[in-house]
Design a protein around this motif. Sequence first.
Motif, PDB file in Angstrom:
ATOM      1  N   LEU A   1      -0.412 -11.826  -5.955  1.00  0.00           N
ATOM      2  CA  LEU A   1      -0.990 -10.948  -6.835  1.00  0.00           C
ATOM      3  C   LEU A   1      -2.413 -11.465  -6.828  1.00  0.00           C
ATOM      4  N   THR A   2      -3.438 -10.531  -7.042  1.00  0.00           N
ATOM      5  CA  THR A   2      -4.723 -10.729  -7.217  1.00  0.00           C
ATOM      6  C   THR A   2      -5.083 -10.007  -8.665  1.00  0.00           C
ATOM      7  N   ASN A   3      -6.543 -10.229  -9.143  1.00  0.00           N
ATOM      8  CA  ASN A   3      -6.859  -9.637 -10.059  1.00  0.00           C
ATOM      9  C   ASN A   3      -6.934  -7.953 -10.069  1.00  0.00           C
ATOM     10  N   PHE A   4      -7.144  -7.573  -8.655  1.00  0.00           N
ATOM     11  CA  PHE A   4      -7.618  -6.465  -8.316  1.00  0.00           C
ATOM     12  C   PHE A   4      -6.364  -5.597  -7.844  1.00  0.00           C
ATOM     13  N   GLY A   5      -5.145  -6.312  -7.460  1.00  0.00           N
ATOM     14  CA  GLY A   5      -4.103  -5.548  -6.846  1.00  0.00           C
ATOM     15  C   GLY A   5      -3.130  -6.359  -6.407  1.00  0.00           C
ATOM     16  N   ALA A   6      -1.992  -5.741  -5.885  1.00  0.00           N
ATOM     17  CA  ALA A   6      -0.760  -6.622  -5.282  1.00  0.00           C
ATOM     18  C   ALA A   6      -0.765  -6.362  -3.968  1.00  0.00           C
ATOM     19  N   PHE A   7      -0.783  -7.206  -3.259  1.00  0.00           N
ATOM     20  CA  PHE A   7      -0.038  -7.190  -1.696  1.00  0.00           C
ATOM     21  C   PHE A   7       1.189  -7.440  -1.291  1.00  0.00           C
ATOM     22  N   ILE A   8       1.555  -6.269  -0.696  1.00  0.00           N
ATOM     23  CA  ILE A   8       3.151  -5.938  -0.323  1.00  0.00           C
ATOM     24  C   ILE A   8       3.441  -6.261   0.927  1.00  0.00           C
ATOM     25  N   ASP A   9       4.499  -7.056   1.177  1.00  0.00           N
ATOM     26  CA  ASP A   9       4.916  -7.521   2.454  1.00  0.00           C
ATOM     27  C   ASP A   9       5.673  -6.341   3.152  1.00  0.00           C
ATOM     28  N   LEU A  10       5.331  -5.612   4.182  1.00  0.00           N
ATOM     29  CA  LEU A  10       6.181  -4.509   4.874  1.00  0.00           C
ATOM     30  C   LEU A  10       6.989  -4.997   6.007  1.00  0.00           C
ATOM     31  N   GLY A  11       7.155  -6.134   6.231  1.00  0.00           N
ATOM     32  CA  GLY A  11       7.476  -6.916   7.254  1.00  0.00           C
ATOM     33  C   GLY A  11       6.651  -7.297   8.295  1.00  0.00           C
ATOM     34  N   GLY A  12       5.863  -8.183   8.089  1.00  0.00           N
ATOM     35  CA  GLY A  12       4.986  -8.624   9.098  1.00  0.00           C
ATOM     36  C   GLY A  12       3.468  -8.093   9.118  1.00  0.00           C
ATOM     37  N   ILE A  13       3.335  -7.226   8.006  1.00  0.00           N
ATOM     38  CA  ILE A  13       1.777  -6.891   7.594  1.00  0.00           C
ATOM     39  C   ILE A  13       1.893  -6.737   5.915  1.00  0.00           C
ATOM     40  N   ASP A  14       0.755  -6.796   5.314  1.00  0.00           N
ATOM     41  CA  ASP A  14       0.837  -6.560   3.853  1.00  0.00           C
ATOM     42  C   ASP A  14      -0.213  -5.219   3.619  1.00  0.00           C
ATOM     43  N   GLY A  15       0.296  -4.515   2.901  1.00  0.00           N
ATOM     44  CA  GLY A  15      -0.436  -3.263   2.274  1.00  0.00           C
ATOM     45  C   GLY A  15      -0.868  -3.693   0.854  1.00  0.00           C
ATOM     46  N   LEU A  16      -2.065  -3.079   0.510  1.00  0.00           N
ATOM     47  CA  LEU A  16      -2.726  -3.271  -0.913  1.00  0.00           C
ATOM     48  C   LEU A  16      -2.442  -2.208  -1.655  1.00  0.00           C
ATOM     49  N   VAL A  17      -1.846  -2.493  -2.940  1.00  0.00           N
ATOM     50  CA  VAL A  17      -1.585  -1.639  -4.097  1.00  0.00           C
ATOM     51  C   VAL A  17      -2.599  -1.812  -5.075  1.00  0.00           C
ATOM     52  N   HIS A  18      -3.661  -1.036  -5.096  1.00  0.00           N
ATOM     53  CA  HIS A  18      -4.817  -1.316  -5.916  1.00  0.00           C
ATOM     54  C   HIS A  18      -4.141  -1.301  -7.491  1.00  0.00           C
ATOM     55  N   VAL A  19      -4.812  -1.868  -8.431  1.00  0.00           N
ATOM     56  CA  VAL A  19      -4.260  -2.070  -9.797  1.00  0.00           C
ATOM     57  C   VAL A  19      -3.913  -0.814 -10.426  1.00  0.00           C
ATOM     58  N   SER A  20      -4.811   0.273 -10.002  1.00  0.00           N
ATOM     59  CA  SER A  20      -4.896   1.459 -10.751  1.00  0.00           C
ATOM     60  C   SER A  20      -3.740   2.332 -10.299  1.00  0.00           C
ATOM     61  N   GLU A  21      -3.078   1.896  -9.068  1.00  0.00           N
ATOM     62  CA  GLU A  21      -1.999   2.480  -8.337  1.00  0.00           C
ATOM     63  C   GLU A  21      -0.624   1.959  -8.444  1.00  0.00           C
ATOM     64  N   ILE A  22      -0.534   0.892  -9.668  1.00  0.00           N
ATOM     65  CA  ILE A  22       0.667   0.247  -9.923  1.00  0.00           C
ATOM     66  C   ILE A  22       1.602   1.113 -10.771  1.00  0.00           C
ATOM     67  N   ALA A  23       0.838   1.613 -11.810  1.00  0.00           N
ATOM     68  CA  ALA A  23       1.440   2.443 -12.810  1.00  0.00           C
ATOM     69  C   ALA A  23       0.809   3.474 -13.463  1.00  0.00           C
TER      70      ALA A  23
END
Length: 415
Positions: free
Chosen positions: A211-233
């Motif tokens: 987790l960072t201040n600007f979003g969350a990195f999601i492990d998709l199985g070998g690669i990370d995708g970024l969910v910006h804080v505005s796209e979490i909820a």
Amino acid sequence: MDNKDSKAMEEALNSVKTVQIGDVVKGDVLAVEDKQLIVGIQNTGAEGVVPLRELTNDPNANINDIAKKGDVLDLVVLSRIMGGDKENGQYVLSKRRLEARQAWSDIQDKYRNDETITVKVTGVVKGGLVVDANGVRGFIPASMVEDHFIKDLAQYKGKELECKIMEIEPSSNRLILSHREIVLAEKEAKKKALVEKLLPGDIVEGKVARLTNFGAFIDLGGIDGLVHVSEIAYEHIDKPSDALKVGQDVKAKVLSVDPDSGRISLSIKATLPQPWDNVAEKAPVGSVLEGKVQRLTEFGAFVEVFPGVEGLVHISQISHKHIATPNDVLQPGQEVKVKVLSVDPAQHRLALSIKALEETPAEEKKANDAKKAAAEQRKQEMQNVKEYKPEDSNGFSIGDMIGNQLKEATHEEDK
């Protein structure tokens, strides 16, 4: 002694080789003792010993599991034992070091060909991992174990790791390895394969990696995708840690994929129910709701009444008293009660009022009552006009009949 016997003896003496330190020899196992082997060095007439420590790196190994009487071992001569009782003396030999010599040669070949090696972690020290590479002692610095910081290296003891050879110097027994390079290469391969497969709109499952201040990195199985804080909820959150935890399983929608950079943008909220669904049932006109002031503007205040659902309290609906700006009576984060004035789900609009839940001041109530009465009078007079019939005419026009009344009603309403 005849010439034939002399020649045979000469040949026998010539066949006996002199033992030199560093020679690679073959040794016949003559006896197996508790902590060493007794061997006869072929073609020398000399005997030697092979201590357990020169047979294996494992101090707990059982010597009987390594060799038995009659075995022939490839050995290297380490030193001569002074005071030996044989003509050529006795020698200390090593199987392990000969294997290590060969291992060094193999490792050098792999290094030149940019090949990897598999090693076993035998120890953990402050700066990294001590490993065994087929009898050669190697070292993996802590920074080269993984592609991220590892707090407890003890978890690697006893494990086998594939490594890239970073530095090699047999003369000083220096072998520096990196498992991090293998991890990065594997991730890059998985990343490339996944990026080629993913399309915007796909629904994927993963685990929150960090987790960072600007979003969350999601492990998709070998690669990370970024969910910006505005796209979490749909509701407003200050920081990702307010809604997510590292290690949490999540479902997300792919917003975009950049094949060149390998960046993947995700949205968690896009997989959740739309906040405006059934809002007309949840917030019918006239209902009273509790909400939180999210932001203030010159024309009013936006109040969140459901997660992701905000309504506008126009400045005229904030207070019965005159206020210059909403900031005069409200502030972000304040809890308020509001009354629903209108709902437009299609346009995501919700009109709210705070003052509708407050007691109306006497003067304002009197003025409102007067306006209401004037409006009712005007409505009734208009109804009379619609119901007027020509046969009832008495010579006066409609304007003559109600003109003055309409003027008076209008004048009264404008007061």
